[in-house]
Design a protein around this motif. Structure first.
Motif, short mmCIF file in Angstrom:
data_model
loop_
_atom_site.label_atom_id
_atom_site.label_comp_id
_atom_site.label_asym_id
_atom_site.label_seq_id
_atom_site.Cartn_x
_atom_site.Cartn_y
_atom_site.Cartn_z
N PRO A 150 1.07 0.17 16.01
CA PRO A 150 0.32 0.12 14.75
C PRO A 150 0.74 -1.06 13.87
N THR A 151 1.03 -2.22 14.48
CA THR A 151 1.57 -3.31 13.66
C THR A 151 0.71 -4.57 13.57
N LEU B 111 0.83 -1.19 0.00
CA LEU B 111 0.00 0.00 0.00
C LEU B 111 0.87 1.25 0.00
N ALA B 112 0.48 2.23 -0.76
CA ALA B 112 1.26 3.47 -0.89
C ALA B 112 0.86 4.47 0.20
N HIS B 113 0.65 3.97 1.40
CA HIS B 113 0.21 4.82 2.51
C HIS B 113 0.94 4.40 3.77
N PRO B 114 1.20 5.34 4.69
CA PRO B 114 1.93 5.00 5.92
C PRO B 114 1.12 4.08 6.83
N PRO B 115 1.79 3.32 7.67
CA PRO B 115 1.10 2.40 8.57
C PRO B 115 0.01 3.06 9.42
N THR B 116 0.20 4.30 9.85
CA THR B 116 -0.82 4.95 10.68
C THR B 116 -2.14 5.10 9.93
#
Length: 144
Positions: free
Chosen positions: A69-70, A13-18
């Protein structure tokens, strides 16, 4: 039994983990890409519920693991079994930062507890379901 017990899917995914975490663990997020409405008490032992307008489906879930956030995990009913059947599968999402994005792995386990007939319906349905739902997650995140 002689069939696979788990479904594993990984998506980049091109989005940060948060941002991905919020999509997975909030009522707003879950109700936007996974179901049509959702509630969630985000703590081990907490209850979550998703509903789908089409078909009137409801999934009552129990939050099992929260390691922000994992890692986020829950149990939910097995598709094709009666509503009062106590058997559940366990779904776990693992988020791993990759550059500016996130590698999301979804593992659903618990299918080996089923008879061959129930297994085929539940396993094949969820294989297709995860493909579709993860596509909707990508669309949701990209639009946000």
């Amino acid at each position: 039994m002689g069939f696979p017990d788990q479904i594993v899917r990984t998506v980049e995914l091109a989005h940060p983990p948060t941002k991905v975490w919020a999509a997975l663990t909030t009522a707003e997020g879950l109700g936007s890409w996974f179901g049509n409405t959702a509630t969630i008490d985000l703590r081990p032992g907490g209850q979550a519920r998703m509903t789908w307008t089409e078909g009137g489906q409801v999934a009552n879930m129990r939050v099992e693991r929260v390691e922000e956030p994992t890692v986020f995990g829950y149990t939910w009913p097995i598709n094709g079994l009666p509503d009062d059947d106590p058997r559940r599968t366990y779904v776990e999402f693992t988020l791993e930062p990759v550059g500016a994005g996130t590698r999301l792995t979804v593992v659903e386990t618990g299918f080996a507890q089923l008879s061959e007939g129930a297994y085929k319906e539940a396993f094949e349905g969820n294989v297709g379901g995860w493909k579709s739902e993860l596509g909707e997650l990508v669309e949701y995140l990209d639009a946000a």
